[in-house]
Design a protein around this motif. Structure first.
Motif, mmCIF file in Angstrom:
data_model
loop_
_atom_site.group_PDB
_atom_site.id
_atom_site.type_symbol
_atom_site.label_atom_id
_atom_site.label_comp_id
_atom_site.label_asym_id
_atom_site.label_seq_id
_atom_site.Cartn_x
_atom_site.Cartn_y
_atom_site.Cartn_z
ATOM 1 N N ILE A 236 -18.068 -22.822 -15.290
ATOM 2 C CA ILE A 236 -18.077 -21.425 -14.833
ATOM 3 C C ILE A 236 -18.078 -21.425 -13.305
ATOM 4 C CG2 ILE A 236 -19.365 -19.252 -14.779
ATOM 5 C CD1 ILE A 236 -20.639 -20.094 -17.463
ATOM 6 N N ILE A 237 -17.107 -20.756 -12.712
ATOM 7 C CA ILE A 237 -17.060 -20.618 -11.251
ATOM 8 C C ILE A 237 -17.211 -19.139 -10.917
ATOM 9 C CG2 ILE A 237 -15.693 -20.922 -9.147
ATOM 10 C CD1 ILE A 237 -14.369 -23.319 -10.443
ATOM 11 N N ALA A 238 -18.353 -18.785 -10.356
ATOM 12 C CA ALA A 238 -18.610 -17.400 -9.939
ATOM 13 C C ALA A 238 -18.614 -17.393 -8.418
ATOM 14 C CB ALA A 238 -19.950 -16.912 -10.491
ATOM 15 N N ILE B 59 -21.928 -15.946 -19.983
ATOM 16 C CA ILE B 59 -22.277 -17.142 -20.759
ATOM 17 C C ILE B 59 -21.751 -17.032 -22.188
ATOM 18 C CG2 ILE B 59 -24.212 -18.446 -21.738
ATOM 19 C CD1 ILE B 59 -25.769 -17.832 -19.174
ATOM 20 N N GLN B 60 -21.802 -15.820 -22.743
ATOM 21 C CA GLN B 60 -21.272 -15.627 -24.094
ATOM 22 C C GLN B 60 -19.770 -15.887 -24.125
ATOM 23 O OE1 GLN B 60 -23.322 -14.917 -26.828
ATOM 24 N NE2 GLN B 60 -21.440 -15.561 -27.866
ATOM 25 N N GLY C 40 -31.156 -20.201 -24.892
ATOM 26 C CA GLY C 40 -31.275 -21.557 -25.410
ATOM 27 C C GLY C 40 -30.086 -22.432 -25.043
ATOM 28 N N ILE C 41 -29.458 -22.132 -23.899
ATOM 29 C CA ILE C 41 -28.275 -22.863 -23.443
ATOM 30 C C ILE C 41 -28.654 -23.752 -22.266
ATOM 31 C CG2 ILE C 41 -25.965 -22.646 -22.429
ATOM 32 C CD1 ILE C 41 -26.081 -21.747 -25.308
ATOM 33 N N ASN C 42 -28.098 -24.957 -22.245
ATOM 34 C CA ASN C 42 -28.331 -25.890 -21.139
ATOM 35 C C ASN C 42 -27.258 -25.661 -20.070
ATOM 36 O OD1 ASN C 42 -28.938 -27.978 -19.454
ATOM 37 N ND2 ASN C 42 -28.536 -29.613 -20.930
ATOM 38 N N ILE D 12 -15.197 -19.038 -25.835
ATOM 39 C CA ILE D 12 -13.848 -19.444 -25.430
ATOM 40 C C ILE D 12 -13.403 -20.685 -26.199
ATOM 41 C CG2 ILE D 12 -14.525 -20.984 -23.527
ATOM 42 C CD1 ILE D 12 -12.205 -19.753 -21.913
ATOM 43 N N LYS D 13 -12.141 -20.705 -26.533
ATOM 44 C CA LYS D 13 -11.584 -21.836 -27.262
ATOM 45 C C LYS D 13 -11.269 -22.957 -26.276
ATOM 46 C CE LYS D 13 -7.840 -23.158 -30.423
ATOM 47 N NZ LYS D 13 -6.588 -22.710 -31.090
ATOM 48 N N VAL D 14 -11.893 -24.106 -26.476
ATOM 49 C CA VAL D 14 -11.664 -25.254 -25.597
ATOM 50 C C VAL D 14 -10.466 -26.033 -26.122
ATOM 51 C CG1 VAL D 14 -12.628 -27.377 -24.666
ATOM 52 C CG2 VAL D 14 -14.101 -25.389 -25.021
#
Length: 460
Positions: A60-62, A93-94, A31-33, A99-101
Motif C-alpha cells: 500500500i502506497i499512501a 486495508i479491506q 487482526g492484520i499484520n 484485491i486479487k493478487v
C-alpha cells in the motif's frame, strides 16, 4: 496475512505520520499484520526490508510525493493519496484484503514503474512542495534563532561580539539566508534530479541578492530544472566524454542560462513587485488589513495542510526578513493554530457531538494546535466535513483578521504558541493571544451550532 505500506506527504511532517498511525491502529483492530515505512522530513523511518516486502501480500502506497517503486517489482501495489489513508484506513486495508493478487511479469512491471516515474515528475505542485519541504527546516531553525536573539533586546544583535549578534549571524546570516537557494535547488532537483541542484541554488542565491524573494526563487527553481531537462535532450556526447556532462557541461551551461535570465529578465521586475508588496503590507490598516487577514485565515483552514494552506504559509514566509517581524506571518500562524484548538475545545464543551474515541483524540489535538500543526484537525474534518470545515474556516478567518487589525507581528515562521515564551519574538503579544483565543472560541461555538449530537445520529 501481512501487508507493507509507505506513507509520505509533501512536507513530511503531519500527514505522513497520521496516515501511518491510522493504518497501524486499524490493522491491529482487524487482526492484520502491517508494517508501515514513513518517508517524512527526517528521512525514511521504520524502513521495509526485502524480507518484509517478500512476505507481504500487497503493498500500500499512501503518498502525495514521488515514491520509488522499483523495490516492489513483482508485488501487487495499491496507490492512493495520503489523505485517503487518514480518512478511510479500514476501507483501504479491506481493499488490500479483497484485491486479487496476480502473477506479475517483473520485467514488464519495472518498465511500467519507470514510465510512471517519468510521468510523475511532470507535476508542478509536487516539484514546488519538494522545494518547500526541504526549505521549512532551514526557515524554522533560522527564524527561531533570530527570535532567541531578540530575548537579549530587540536591537541587541547590532552590538558586535555579543551572543545576540552571534545568534543573528547563525540564524539570519546563515540558516535563514539559505531559504531561497534551498527552495530553488530542490524544486530543480525534483524536476531534473541531482544535476538540477547547482543551477537551482545559483538561481536561488540570485533571487536573494536581487530581492526577488520567494517568487523569484520559485521561478529560478522551475527554470533550472527544465533547463537541465532541455540540455540533456539536445546535447549528445560520445561515451568517452560522457563523464563531463554532470561535472562540467550541465552545471556551467545551466547556471549561465539561469543566471542571465534571473539578472536580466526575472530578478528586477519580481524584486520591484516584492518591494511594492512589502510597502503595501507595512502600510495596511483598517479594512484592508482585516480583509487580508480574512483571506489568510480562510486559506489556512480550507484544506488544513493541503495546497491552499501551503500557499498561504509560503506567502507568509516570503514576508519574513532576517531581523524583522511580519504581520502576515503572524496572521498565518494564528490562523493555522486556531482550527485544531477550536476542535479540541469543542470536544470538551460539546461532548455529545463526538464519539468517545474523538473526545480522547481531542486531548492530543490541543498539543498539535499549540505547535501550529493544522493537520491535527483533519480526522475530525474527514468524519464530518460539512460541519467541521465551515466552522474552522470561520474561526480562522476571524483570527487572521484580528491579528492583522491588531498589527501583531512575529519573527518566527514556526513554533506555534511556544514562541510566546521568547521575549520580543511577538509584537503586541496580548492582542495576538486574544485573536487566537477569540478564533478558537468561535470555532468551537460554530461546531456546537452546526454539528448534531452523536446520540441523535445513532437513533436515526
Amino acid at each position: 496475512m501481512k501487508f507493507v505500506a509507505i506513507t509520505s506527504c509533501p512536507t513530511g511532517i503531519a500527514h505522513t505520520y497520521m496516515a501511518a498511525e491510522a493504518l497501524e491502529m486499524t490493522a491491529k483492530e482487524m487482526g492484520i499484520n502491517i508494517k508501515v515505512e514513513t518517508q517524512g522530513s527526517v528521512g525514511a523511518e521504520n524502513q521495509l526490508t526485502q524480507e518484509d516486502i517478500r512476505e507481504a501480500r500487497v503493498v500500500i502506497i499512501a503518498a502525495d510525493t514521488n515514491v520509488s517503486k522499483e523495490r516492489f517489482a513483482g508485488k501487487t501495489i495499491i496507490e492512493v493519496g495520503v489523505k485517503d489513508a487518514i480518512k478511510d484506513p479500514k476501507g483501504l486495508i479491506q481493499k488490500a484484503i479483497d484485491i486479487k493478487v496476480e502473477n506479475i511479469n517483473i520485467s514488464e512491471q519495472v518498465s511500467e514503474i519507470k514510465e510512471e516515474k517519468k510521468a510523475e515528475k511532470k507535476g508542478p505542485y509536487k516539484h514546488l512542495m519538494t522545494g518547500v519541504s526541504y526549505m521549512i527546516p532551514f526557515v524554522a531553525a533560522g527564524g527561531i534563532l533570530i527570535a532567541i536573539s531578540f530575548a537579549f533586546g530587540i536591537l541587541a544583535f547590532k552590538e558586535p561580539g555579543t551572543i545576540a549578534a552571534a545568534l543573528m549571524q547563525i540564524g539570519g546570516g546563515s540558516a535563514f539566508a539559505l531559504m531561497y537557494p534551498i527552495l530553488a535547488g530542490f524544486i530543480a532537483f525534483s524536476i531534473a534530479d541531482r544535476p538540477g541542484l547547482v543551477p537551482g541554488m545559483v538561481g536561488g542565491m540570485l533571487a536573494t541578492s536581487l530581492s526577488a524573494g520567494f517568487l523569484g526563487a520559485m521561478a529560478a527553481g522551475f527554470l533550472a530544472g527544465y533547463t537541465i531537462v532541455f540540455l540533456k535532450k539536445i546535447i549528445k556526447m560520445p561515451k568517452s566524454l560522457a563523464g563531463l556532462m554532470p561535472v562540467i557541461i550541465l552545471p556551467v551551461l545551466s547556471s549561465l542560462i539561469v543566471g542571465l535570465v534571473m539578472v536580466f529578465v526575472i530578478g528586477k521586475p519580481v524584486g520591484a513587485i516584492n518591494v511594492a508588496m512589502a510597502k503595501y503590507l507595512t502600510n495596511l490598516s483598517g479594512a484592508n488589513s482585516a480583509l487580508l487577514g480574512i483571506i489568510i485565515g480562510l486559506m489556512m483552514a480550507f484544506d488544513m495542510g493541503g495546497p491552499v494552506n501551503k500557499a498561504a504559509y509560503a506567502f507568509g514566509v516570503g514576508t519574513l526578513v532576517a531581523g524583522q517581524t511580519s504581520m502576515v506571518m503572524a496572521a498565518v500562524m494564528a490562523a493555522g493554530i486556531t482550527p485544531p484548538l477550536g476542535i479540541a475545545l469543542a470536544t470538551v464543551i460539546a461532548k455529545k457531538k463526538f464519539t468517545s474515541e474523538q473526545r480522547e483524540a481531542g486531548k492530543a489535538v490541543w498539543a498539535l494546535g499549540a505547535a501550529f500543526i493544522t493537520e491535527g484537525a483533519i480526522p475530525f474534518a474527514a468524519a464530518d466535513p460539512l460541519k467541521i470545515i465551515p466552522s474552522v474556516m470561520v474561526g480562522a478567518a476571524v483570527t487572521g483578521s484580528l491579528s492583522m487589525v491588531f498589527k501583531a507581528a512575529i519573527a518566527v515562521p514556526h513554533g506555534g504558541i511556544f514562541i510566546l515564551l521568547i521575549p520580543n519574538a511577538v509584537t503586541n503579544v496580548g492582542a495576538y493571544i486574544l485573536s487566537i483565543v477569540v478564533g478558537t472560541v468561535i470555532t468551537a461555538l460554530m461546531i456546537l451550532l452546526l454539528k448534531k449530537d452523536i446520540i441523535v445520529k445513532e437513533v436515526n
